[in-house]
Write a protein that holds these residues in place. Sequence first.
Motif, mmCIF file in Angstrom:
data_model
loop_
_atom_site.group_PDB
_atom_site.id
_atom_site.type_symbol
_atom_site.label_atom_id
_atom_site.label_comp_id
_atom_site.label_asym_id
_atom_site.label_seq_id
_atom_site.Cartn_x
_atom_site.Cartn_y
_atom_site.Cartn_z
ATOM 1 N N ARG A 165 0.754 -1.076 -0.100
ATOM 2 C CA ARG A 165 -0.134 -0.064 0.141
ATOM 3 C C ARG A 165 0.968 1.193 0.068
ATOM 4 O O ARG A 165 1.772 1.452 0.803
ATOM 5 N N ARG A 166 0.724 1.842 -0.923
ATOM 6 C CA ARG A 166 1.577 3.160 -1.105
ATOM 7 C C ARG A 166 0.639 4.482 -1.749
ATOM 8 O O ARG A 166 0.190 4.116 -3.033
ATOM 9 N N ASN A 167 0.650 5.507 -1.125
ATOM 10 C CA ASN A 167 0.168 6.663 -1.803
ATOM 11 C C ASN A 167 -1.518 6.435 -2.335
ATOM 12 O O ASN A 167 -2.121 6.796 -3.473
ATOM 13 N N GLY A 168 -2.019 5.576 -1.524
ATOM 14 C CA GLY A 168 -3.680 5.132 -2.007
ATOM 15 C C GLY A 168 -3.795 4.094 -2.724
ATOM 16 O O GLY A 168 -4.653 3.752 -3.117
ATOM 17 N N ILE A 169 -2.693 3.657 -3.319
ATOM 18 C CA ILE A 169 -2.602 2.496 -4.397
ATOM 19 C C ILE A 169 -2.504 1.096 -3.378
ATOM 20 O O ILE A 169 -1.465 1.138 -2.662
ATOM 21 N N LYS A 170 -3.277 0.079 -3.686
ATOM 22 C CA LYS A 170 -3.021 -1.175 -3.159
ATOM 23 C C LYS A 170 -2.769 -2.042 -4.266
ATOM 24 O O LYS A 170 -3.523 -2.039 -5.287
ATOM 25 N N ARG A 171 -1.668 -2.830 -4.157
ATOM 26 C CA ARG A 171 -1.350 -3.837 -5.547
ATOM 27 C C ARG A 171 -0.677 -5.030 -4.517
ATOM 28 O O ARG A 171 -0.355 -4.934 -3.462
ATOM 29 N N MET A 172 -0.674 -6.066 -5.323
ATOM 30 C CA MET A 172 -0.238 -7.558 -4.625
ATOM 31 C C MET A 172 1.134 -7.585 -5.672
ATOM 32 O O MET A 172 1.240 -7.577 -6.732
ATOM 33 N N LEU A 173 2.204 -7.788 -5.221
ATOM 34 C CA LEU A 173 3.547 -8.235 -5.476
ATOM 35 C C LEU A 173 3.913 -9.652 -5.527
ATOM 36 O O LEU A 173 3.750 -10.399 -4.314
ATOM 37 N N LEU A 174 4.055 -10.207 -6.554
ATOM 38 C CA LEU A 174 4.488 -11.674 -6.307
ATOM 39 C C LEU A 174 5.878 -12.041 -6.890
ATOM 40 O O LEU A 174 6.607 -11.282 -7.873
#
Length: 186
Positions: A165-174
């Motif tokens: 989670r960074r700067n309002g962005i949520k993502r999944m890292l594989l």
Amino acid sequence: MRHASGIMRKIEILFGMPWGHIVYYGPGGVFSKARTGISYPNGIAKSADGELIYAVASSEPSISAFKADGDGVLSLVAKKVFRGFVPDNVSVDNASGNLLVAGFLNTFEMFRYNREVLRGTDARPAGSVRRLALSPDPRIGFVEESVLSHDGTLLPSTTMAVIQRRNGIKRMLLGSVMADHIAICY
């Protein structure tokens, strides 16, 4: 793992020998075996609040939640045994408290890929990521949800998944121990 290399290590992995353990490092600087009898321990994480330890047993295949007592002994709180999925690593989403468990859908394709990757291979082990939430009912253990399944072209031999989670962005890292890149999923 009892054996670091050789034929006995291969036997230990293939047959899921429960020879692994979790070591506790206590406040007095003393190491102790906190839990023994684990089949190929292959991933460990601490809950966001620090109360629980999560451990993956790839050969079983399962994940367990443990609570540490004051003496460094781990007591089982919950356990999830998987079917058709071999877990590799676990991470904790600190915002939700949920776990992300990355793993394989075909163990033999993963072994083939790992053996052939340095000389070139057409193997693409399918991967999956599961989200687990600790159930309030200890008889249930964990509530499981499939977050992502892929045929291996996204990231062969997927071994880890984390939420960023960074700067309002949520993502999944594989990530993968055998790949030269990561996959970013929005």
